[in-house]
Design an enzyme around this catalytic site. Structure first.
Site, PDB file in Angstrom:
ATOM      1  N   SER A   1      -7.684   0.431  12.324  1.00  0.00           N
ATOM      2  CA  SER A   1      -8.271   1.680  12.493  1.00  0.00           C
ATOM      3  C   SER A   1      -9.181   1.727  13.765  1.00  0.00           C
ATOM      4  O   SER A   1      -9.598   0.957  14.333  1.00  0.00           O
ATOM      5  CB  SER A   1      -9.478   1.798  11.139  1.00  0.00           C
ATOM      6  OG  SER A   1     -10.255   2.716  11.381  1.00  0.00           O
ATOM      7  N   SER A   2      -9.201   3.151  14.222  1.00  0.00           N
ATOM      8  CA  SER A   2     -10.187   3.366  15.570  1.00  0.00           C
ATOM      9  C   SER A   2     -11.608   2.927  15.259  1.00  0.00           C
ATOM     10  O   SER A   2     -12.359   2.674  16.520  1.00  0.00           O
ATOM     11  CB  SER A   2     -10.085   4.839  15.845  1.00  0.00           C
ATOM     12  OG  SER A   2     -10.611   5.531  14.967  1.00  0.00           O
ATOM     13  N   CYS A   3     -11.970   2.579  14.193  1.00  0.00           N
ATOM     14  CA  CYS A   3     -13.508   2.217  14.046  1.00  0.00           C
ATOM     15  C   CYS A   3     -13.754   0.809  14.522  1.00  0.00           C
ATOM     16  O   CYS A   3     -14.957   0.442  14.781  1.00  0.00           O
ATOM     17  CB  CYS A   3     -13.976   2.416  12.628  1.00  0.00           C
ATOM     18  SG  CYS A   3     -13.487   1.053  11.555  1.00  0.00           S
TER      19      CYS A   3
ATOM     20  N   ASP B   1     -24.609  11.531  11.995  1.00  0.00           N
ATOM     21  CA  ASP B   1     -23.339  11.752  12.572  1.00  0.00           C
ATOM     22  C   ASP B   1     -22.420  10.897  12.780  1.00  0.00           C
ATOM     23  O   ASP B   1     -21.158  11.458  12.871  1.00  0.00           O
ATOM     24  CB  ASP B   1     -24.118  12.201  13.979  1.00  0.00           C
ATOM     25  CG  ASP B   1     -24.610  13.771  14.157  1.00  0.00           C
ATOM     26  OD1 ASP B   1     -24.218  14.575  13.101  1.00  0.00           O
ATOM     27  OD2 ASP B   1     -25.096  14.086  14.888  1.00  0.00           O
TER      28      ASP B   1
ATOM     29  N   GLY C   1      -0.593   4.790  -1.082  1.00  0.00           N
ATOM     30  CA  GLY C   1      -1.757   5.343  -0.314  1.00  0.00           C
ATOM     31  C   GLY C   1      -1.043   6.356   0.608  1.00  0.00           C
ATOM     32  O   GLY C   1       0.224   6.423   0.556  1.00  0.00           O
TER      33      GLY C   1
ATOM     34  N   VAL D   1      -0.937   6.608   3.840  1.00  0.00           N
ATOM     35  CA  VAL D   1      -0.159   6.079   4.998  1.00  0.00           C
ATOM     36  C   VAL D   1       1.096   5.225   4.488  1.00  0.00           C
ATOM     37  O   VAL D   1       2.092   5.725   4.973  1.00  0.00           O
ATOM     38  CB  VAL D   1      -1.106   5.389   6.213  1.00  0.00           C
ATOM     39  CG1 VAL D   1      -0.283   4.725   7.087  1.00  0.00           C
ATOM     40  CG2 VAL D   1      -2.143   6.110   6.533  1.00  0.00           C
TER      41      VAL D   1
ATOM     42  N   LYS E   1     -11.305  -5.182   9.809  1.00  0.00           N
ATOM     43  CA  LYS E   1      -9.925  -4.635  10.534  1.00  0.00           C
ATOM     44  C   LYS E   1      -9.914  -5.459  11.856  1.00  0.00           C
ATOM     45  O   LYS E   1      -8.698  -5.695  12.204  1.00  0.00           O
ATOM     46  CB  LYS E   1     -10.045  -3.129  10.532  1.00  0.00           C
ATOM     47  CG  LYS E   1     -10.488  -2.339   9.481  1.00  0.00           C
ATOM     48  CD  LYS E   1      -9.203  -2.779   8.460  1.00  0.00           C
ATOM     49  CE  LYS E   1      -8.065  -2.297   8.784  1.00  0.00           C
ATOM     50  NZ  LYS E   1      -7.099  -2.612   7.407  1.00  0.00           N
TER      51      LYS E   1
ATOM     52  N   HIS F   1     -12.650  11.239   3.679  1.00  0.00           N
ATOM     53  CA  HIS F   1     -13.074  11.467   5.108  1.00  0.00           C
ATOM     54  C   HIS F   1     -13.121  12.777   5.222  1.00  0.00           C
ATOM     55  O   HIS F   1     -13.346  13.765   4.417  1.00  0.00           O
ATOM     56  CB  HIS F   1     -11.913  10.933   6.023  1.00  0.00           C
ATOM     57  CG  HIS F   1     -11.725   9.467   5.818  1.00  0.00           C
ATOM     58  ND1 HIS F   1     -10.623   8.829   5.196  1.00  0.00           N
ATOM     59  CD2 HIS F   1     -12.350   8.483   6.550  1.00  0.00           C
ATOM     60  CE1 HIS F   1     -10.738   7.404   5.461  1.00  0.00           C
ATOM     61  NE2 HIS F   1     -12.032   7.356   6.329  1.00  0.00           N
TER      62      HIS F   1
ATOM     63  N   GLY G   1       0.746  -1.177   0.052  1.00  0.00           N
ATOM     64  CA  GLY G   1      -0.150  -0.003  -0.012  1.00  0.00           C
ATOM     65  C   GLY G   1       0.877   1.293   0.091  1.00  0.00           C
ATOM     66  O   GLY G   1       0.402   2.182   0.646  1.00  0.00           O
ATOM     67  N   HIS G   2       1.877   1.189  -0.617  1.00  0.00           N
ATOM     68  CA  HIS G   2       2.979   2.476  -0.604  1.00  0.00           C
ATOM     69  C   HIS G   2       2.382   3.581  -1.341  1.00  0.00           C
ATOM     70  O   HIS G   2       2.932   4.578  -1.157  1.00  0.00           O
ATOM     71  CB  HIS G   2       4.325   1.875  -1.024  1.00  0.00           C
ATOM     72  CG  HIS G   2       4.301   1.682  -2.486  1.00  0.00           C
ATOM     73  ND1 HIS G   2       3.825   0.594  -3.218  1.00  0.00           N
ATOM     74  CD2 HIS G   2       4.954   2.638  -3.426  1.00  0.00           C
ATOM     75  CE1 HIS G   2       3.984   0.954  -4.663  1.00  0.00           C
ATOM     76  NE2 HIS G   2       4.591   2.082  -4.796  1.00  0.00           N
TER      77      HIS G   2
ATOM     78  N   ARG H   1     -13.972  14.282  16.848  1.00  0.00           N
ATOM     79  CA  ARG H   1     -12.967  13.267  16.291  1.00  0.00           C
ATOM     80  C   ARG H   1     -11.638  13.662  16.940  1.00  0.00           C
ATOM     81  O   ARG H   1     -11.194  14.932  16.978  1.00  0.00           O
ATOM     82  CB  ARG H   1     -13.120  13.487  15.080  1.00  0.00           C
ATOM     83  CG  ARG H   1     -14.307  12.758  14.345  1.00  0.00           C
ATOM     84  CD  ARG H   1     -14.420  11.390  14.530  1.00  0.00           C
ATOM     85  NE  ARG H   1     -15.668  10.699  14.073  1.00  0.00           N
ATOM     86  CZ  ARG H   1     -16.960  10.553  14.701  1.00  0.00           C
ATOM     87  NH1 ARG H   1     -16.884  11.009  16.023  1.00  0.00           N
ATOM     88  NH2 ARG H   1     -18.015  10.151  14.171  1.00  0.00           N
TER      89      ARG H   1
ATOM     90  N   ARG I   1     -14.309  21.508   0.221  1.00  0.00           N
ATOM     91  CA  ARG I   1     -15.570  22.025   0.392  1.00  0.00           C
ATOM     92  C   ARG I   1     -15.383  23.481   0.399  1.00  0.00           C
ATOM     93  O   ARG I   1     -15.858  24.439  -0.227  1.00  0.00           O
ATOM     94  CB  ARG I   1     -16.620  21.563   1.294  1.00  0.00           C
ATOM     95  CG  ARG I   1     -18.099  21.715   0.957  1.00  0.00           C
ATOM     96  CD  ARG I   1     -18.938  20.853   1.927  1.00  0.00           C
ATOM     97  NE  ARG I   1     -18.780  19.583   1.857  1.00  0.00           N
ATOM     98  CZ  ARG I   1     -19.017  18.726   2.992  1.00  0.00           C
ATOM     99  NH1 ARG I   1     -19.679  19.149   4.051  1.00  0.00           N
ATOM    100  NH2 ARG I   1     -18.787  17.336   2.550  1.00  0.00           N
TER     101      ARG I   1
ATOM    102  N   GLU J   1       0.423  -4.110 -10.526  1.00  0.00           N
ATOM    103  CA  GLU J   1       1.421  -5.169 -10.490  1.00  0.00           C
ATOM    104  C   GLU J   1       1.160  -6.376  -9.687  1.00  0.00           C
ATOM    105  O   GLU J   1       1.511  -7.465  -9.857  1.00  0.00           O
ATOM    106  CB  GLU J   1       2.937  -4.469 -10.192  1.00  0.00           C
ATOM    107  CG  GLU J   1       3.594  -3.380 -11.138  1.00  0.00           C
ATOM    108  CD  GLU J   1       4.591  -2.561 -10.408  1.00  0.00           C
ATOM    109  OE1 GLU J   1       5.542  -2.359 -11.339  1.00  0.00           O
ATOM    110  OE2 GLU J   1       4.541  -2.511  -9.189  1.00  0.00           O
TER     111      GLU J   1
ATOM    112  N   TYR K   1     -16.710  -2.575   7.418  1.00  0.00           N
ATOM    113  CA  TYR K   1     -14.983  -2.240   7.532  1.00  0.00           C
ATOM    114  C   TYR K   1     -14.259  -2.608   8.808  1.00  0.00           C
ATOM    115  O   TYR K   1     -13.277  -3.196   8.879  1.00  0.00           O
ATOM    116  CB  TYR K   1     -14.933  -0.704   7.138  1.00  0.00           C
ATOM    117  CG  TYR K   1     -13.282  -0.255   6.969  1.00  0.00           C
ATOM    118  CD1 TYR K   1     -12.455  -0.463   6.125  1.00  0.00           C
ATOM    119  CD2 TYR K   1     -13.053   0.483   8.221  1.00  0.00           C
ATOM    120  CE1 TYR K   1     -11.468  -0.070   6.316  1.00  0.00           C
ATOM    121  CE2 TYR K   1     -11.730   0.946   8.535  1.00  0.00           C
ATOM    122  CZ  TYR K   1     -10.891   0.496   7.446  1.00  0.00           C
ATOM    123  OH  TYR K   1      -9.669   1.228   7.537  1.00  0.00           O
TER     124      TYR K   1
END
Length: 322
Positions: A108-110, A279, A10, A12, A141, A180, A7-8, A210, A188, A39, A137
């Site tokens: 992830s914190s989720c 929310d 992305g 993170v 994780k 996000h 995932g280089h 958050r 926006r 690849e 998701y």
């Protein structure tokens, strides 16, 4: 050491790769291995198997994932659970089959329950229902954490997991629908300023809180955990609780975040609420006491981080700040 960064490209993974490249330029013996999606499709078991058999890395950093905001998670739940499960299963298992004994996977914190006590401690995992809007998701994780724990218990390898809070920074996704909250607000407000709009709507009530961490701080923390000696890491985790939270330990309401982004972007119109939109989780603040006790702390404040991210957004869209 030969390190595969999955995932280089992305946000993170790119930040982690930059850190490792800096180490190599500083004289450290680091050989980096990367593959683009074209690849190597990490959801393809056969392809991942052949990659690991050919490359035989010493360590793996699993930063690849399908990610998105509330709208994306609500719209494509099957894609989010399937793709993330396949990536984790393929990379973790094939790494083991290839003899990799060191692996760090990013979660992830989720993963924590919607109503988890705040700030969220590592032992809050699996203690209550998840936030419905991103449950598929989150389940994927959580499965990644349990995969690492299970391989550690059964085979004695050293597979670690870190759970970052909400991240932002260079390389973020500014898509108008699938991003996000923080990059969405940057785009926006910028477009509203350019178009002369009198008002900008934010989703929901604006009351959810958050926590935000700059991706360069996240990369530093991830490698800090990766580099911990095994005895130190084990002393700060448990066999059935093998992940460590990464965050800054401070949160902000979405309303106040919107005001801060508008100020940095230079938008002078009204901010209004769209109460027809969800929310999400009321509050998501990480308990980072374990990481802090080990000697790590963030360096980039929220205002400075957002300003730098906005400059990056402008530079990558061919614009300059007024």
């Amino acid at each position: 050491m030969k390190v595969f960064v999955a995932g280089h490209r992305g946000m993170v993974g790119g930040a982690i790769l930059r850190r490792l490249q800096a180490r190599r330029e500083g004289g450290e013996a680091v050989q980096l291995v990367t593959r683009t999606h074209s690849e190597l499709d990490l959801s393809c078991q056969a392809g991942v198997r052949e990659f690991f058999r050919a490359e035989r890395p010493d360590a793996v950093i699993l930063a690849a994932a399908k990610v998105g905001g509330i709208l994306a998670n609500n719209t494509y739940p099957a894609d989010f659970i399937y793709e993330n499960l396949m990536i984790e299963c393929n990379v973790i298992h094939q790494a083991f089959e290839a003899g990799v004994t060191r692996l760090l996977q990013l979660g992830s914190s989720c993963i924590y329950p919607r109503e988890a006590p705040q700030p969220m401690r590592e032992d809050a995992l699996l203690t209550g229902p998840l936030e419905p809007t991103n449950e598929p998701y989150a389940i994927a994780k959580i499965a990644g954490i349990k995969l690492c724990e299970s391989y550690n218990r059964q085979y004695g390898v050293d597979y670690r997991s870190v759970m970052p809070t909400n991240l932002y920074g260079p390389g973020d996704n500014f898509h108008p629908e699938n991003s996000h909250v923080l990059p969405a607000l940057i785009r926006r407000f910028h477009e509203a300023k350019e178009s002369g709009l009198e008002s900008v709507f934010i989703w929901g009530s604006g009351t959810p809180r958050r926590e935000f961490l700059h991706v360069d701080d996240m990369a530093g923390a991830a490698l800090f955990v990766h580099d911990l000696p095994p005895d130190v890491y084990r002393a700060n985790t448990e066999p059935m609780l093998s992940h460590i939270n990464i965050g800054c330990g401070k949160d902000v309401s979405i309303w106040n975040l919107a005001e801060l982004v508008a100020e940095i972007v230079g938008y002078g119109g009204r901010i209004e609420r769209d109460d027809t939109k969800p929310d999400g989780t009321p509050r998501k603040l990480m308990d980072v006491s374990r990481l802090v006790s080990l000697g790590w702390k963030p360096r980039i404040g929220l205002r400075d981080g957002i300003a730098a991210t906005y400059d990056w957004y402008l530079a990558n869209n061919g614009q300059t700040r007024d």
